[in-house]
Design an enzyme around this catalytic site. Structure first.
Site, short mmCIF file in Angstrom:
data_model
loop_
_atom_site.label_atom_id
_atom_site.label_comp_id
_atom_site.label_asym_id
_atom_site.label_seq_id
_atom_site.Cartn_x
_atom_site.Cartn_y
_atom_site.Cartn_z
N HIS A 47 0.98 -1.24 0.02
CA HIS A 47 0.17 -0.14 -0.17
C HIS A 47 0.54 1.41 0.28
CE1 HIS A 47 -3.04 -3.11 2.28
NE2 HIS A 47 -4.04 -2.77 0.94
N GLU A 160 -0.86 -4.89 -8.49
CA GLU A 160 -1.32 -6.17 -9.54
C GLU A 160 -1.83 -7.34 -8.79
OE1 GLU A 160 1.61 -5.51 -12.20
OE2 GLU A 160 0.92 -4.18 -13.31
N LYS A 161 -1.19 -7.28 -7.33
CA LYS A 161 -1.50 -7.88 -6.87
C LYS A 161 -3.09 -9.28 -7.07
CE LYS A 161 -2.27 -9.14 -1.99
NZ LYS A 161 -3.56 -9.81 -2.43
N ASP A 162 -4.43 -7.92 -7.13
CA ASP A 162 -5.74 -7.87 -7.40
C ASP A 162 -5.60 -7.49 -8.81
OD1 ASP A 162 -6.69 -8.75 -4.77
OD2 ASP A 162 -5.89 -7.33 -4.39
N ARG A 199 -4.40 -9.50 4.65
CA ARG A 199 -4.81 -11.15 4.91
C ARG A 199 -3.56 -11.40 5.81
NH1 ARG A 199 -8.28 -10.65 0.47
NH2 ARG A 199 -11.12 -10.39 1.94
O1 PAF Z 1 -8.32 -3.66 -3.45
C1 PAF Z 1 -9.03 -3.94 -2.20
O2 PAF Z 1 -8.63 -3.04 -1.30
C2 PAF Z 1 -10.68 -3.26 -2.55
O3 PAF Z 1 -11.12 -3.57 -3.00
C3 PAF Z 1 -10.37 -1.44 -2.24
C4 PAF Z 1 -10.17 -0.94 -4.39
C5 PAF Z 1 -9.69 -0.40 -1.68
C6 PAF Z 1 -12.34 -1.24 -2.92
O4 PAF Z 1 -12.94 -1.25 -2.20
#
Ligand code: PAF
Length: 292
Positions: A47, A160-162, A199
């Site tokens: 982050h 990019e993990k998601d 997590r």
């Molecule tokens: O990736 C996340 O943490 C969430 O899916 C997001 C983009 C903040 C939306 O709640």
């Protein structure tokens, strides 16, 4: 506005959208840009790297911290999702106290109606996470669109993990003609290769250690993809996890990066990516790797 006093540094924190919008209107000028990093808190280095990129590319950076109920298909996952607002704000303040934090309540966002809007993402939503987490991407689209309407960012940063979420957000932005640039940023990993995730905090030391198998398997799958078919690579990954009692493989998929359609025959002009979701003691971890 609430100003966090941390080591004599004050950082603006907003719990309501009205005060946030008022503040943003007062600080931005016609040619200044706003970079936005939406998060669900429990902040880690991944982050912070998104925030660093936003700080480098924009005059103002807004970070939202909001555990969005409509994107959780599993009530236990929502309940146990780590909520660490105080530590999060301290981490942001030590990175750069000029960052503007928006930490709304469920009511501030949903105004008493906690439901998702329905989105059509041209089929991106039917693969992988969409298949295994029904309604998840409607919840993501709902909150991201709502946050964009409030913050009105110039640029928005997603990890990019998601990767599927990143493609979904890009599609939502283009279909709704939203005036924001979506920027994908590289995955941050722990020393053992485990992709950083909020997590991970729920894992025991032993589980966290052993979870290195996820990235190791992705790296090996990438090697195998050079000579084997998609189906053969998938079978090999299954054979790695099947005997392992600590991990429960939910899916391993190889898909076209653009459409997210699973690969059957490998086409030269396409870019492929491997995606994995694994349960460790009811904690769901995902990871991905480019196969280019
Ligand atoms: O990736 C996340 O943490 C969430 O899916 C997001 C983009 C903040 C939306 O709640």
């Amino acid at each position: 506005m609430f100003a966090l006093n941390f080591n004599k540094i004050t950082m603006p924190i907003f719990y309501g959208k009205v005060a946030l919008v008022e503040f943003l209107n007062s600080v931005k000028s016609t040619d200044s840009t706003i970079g936005f990093v939406p998060t669900m808190g429990a902040l880690h280095q991944g982050h912070l790297s998104l925030m660093q990129q936003s700080l480098a590319e924009n005059q103002h950076t807004v970070v939202s911290i909001f555990v969005n109920p409509t994107q959780f298909n599993n009530p236990e996952d929502l309940e146990k999702y780590p909520r660490t607002l105080e530590e999060d704000t301290k981490k942001i303040a030590s990175l750069d106290p000029s960052i503007i934090v928006y930490a709304p309540s469920v009511d501030d966002i949903y105004e008493g109606n906690v439901v998702s809007q329905n989105f059509d993402y041209d089929g991106l939503e039917n693969q992988m996470e969409g298949k295994f987490r029904p309604g998840h991407f409607n919840g993501v689209g709902t909150i991201v669109k709502r946050l964009f309407e409030i913050v009105k960012p110039t640029n928005a940063y997603f990890g990019e993990k998601d990767f599927q979420q990143l493609q979904i957000v890009k599609k939502m932005v283009s279909k709704n003609h939203l005036d924001v640039k979506i920027i994908g940023c590289p995955i941050f990993r722990e020393a053992n290769g485990l992709a950083m995730s909020s997590r991970n905090e729920r894992l025991t030391t032993q589980e966290r250690d052993k979870a290195s198998i996820i990235y190791k398997t992705l790296l090996e799958a990438k090697e195998q993809f050079k000579t084997l078919s998609c189906e053969e690579v998938k079978q090999w990954v299954k054979s790695v996890f099947d005997p392992n009692t600590m991990f429960d493989l939910e899916y391993f998929e190889i898909a076209d990066e653009e459409t997210l359609i699973p690969c059957s025959t490998i086409l030269k002009d396409k870019n492929y990516r491997a995606f994995i979701a694994v349960f460790v003691n009811n904690i769901r971890l995902i990871d991905t790797i480019s196969l280019k």
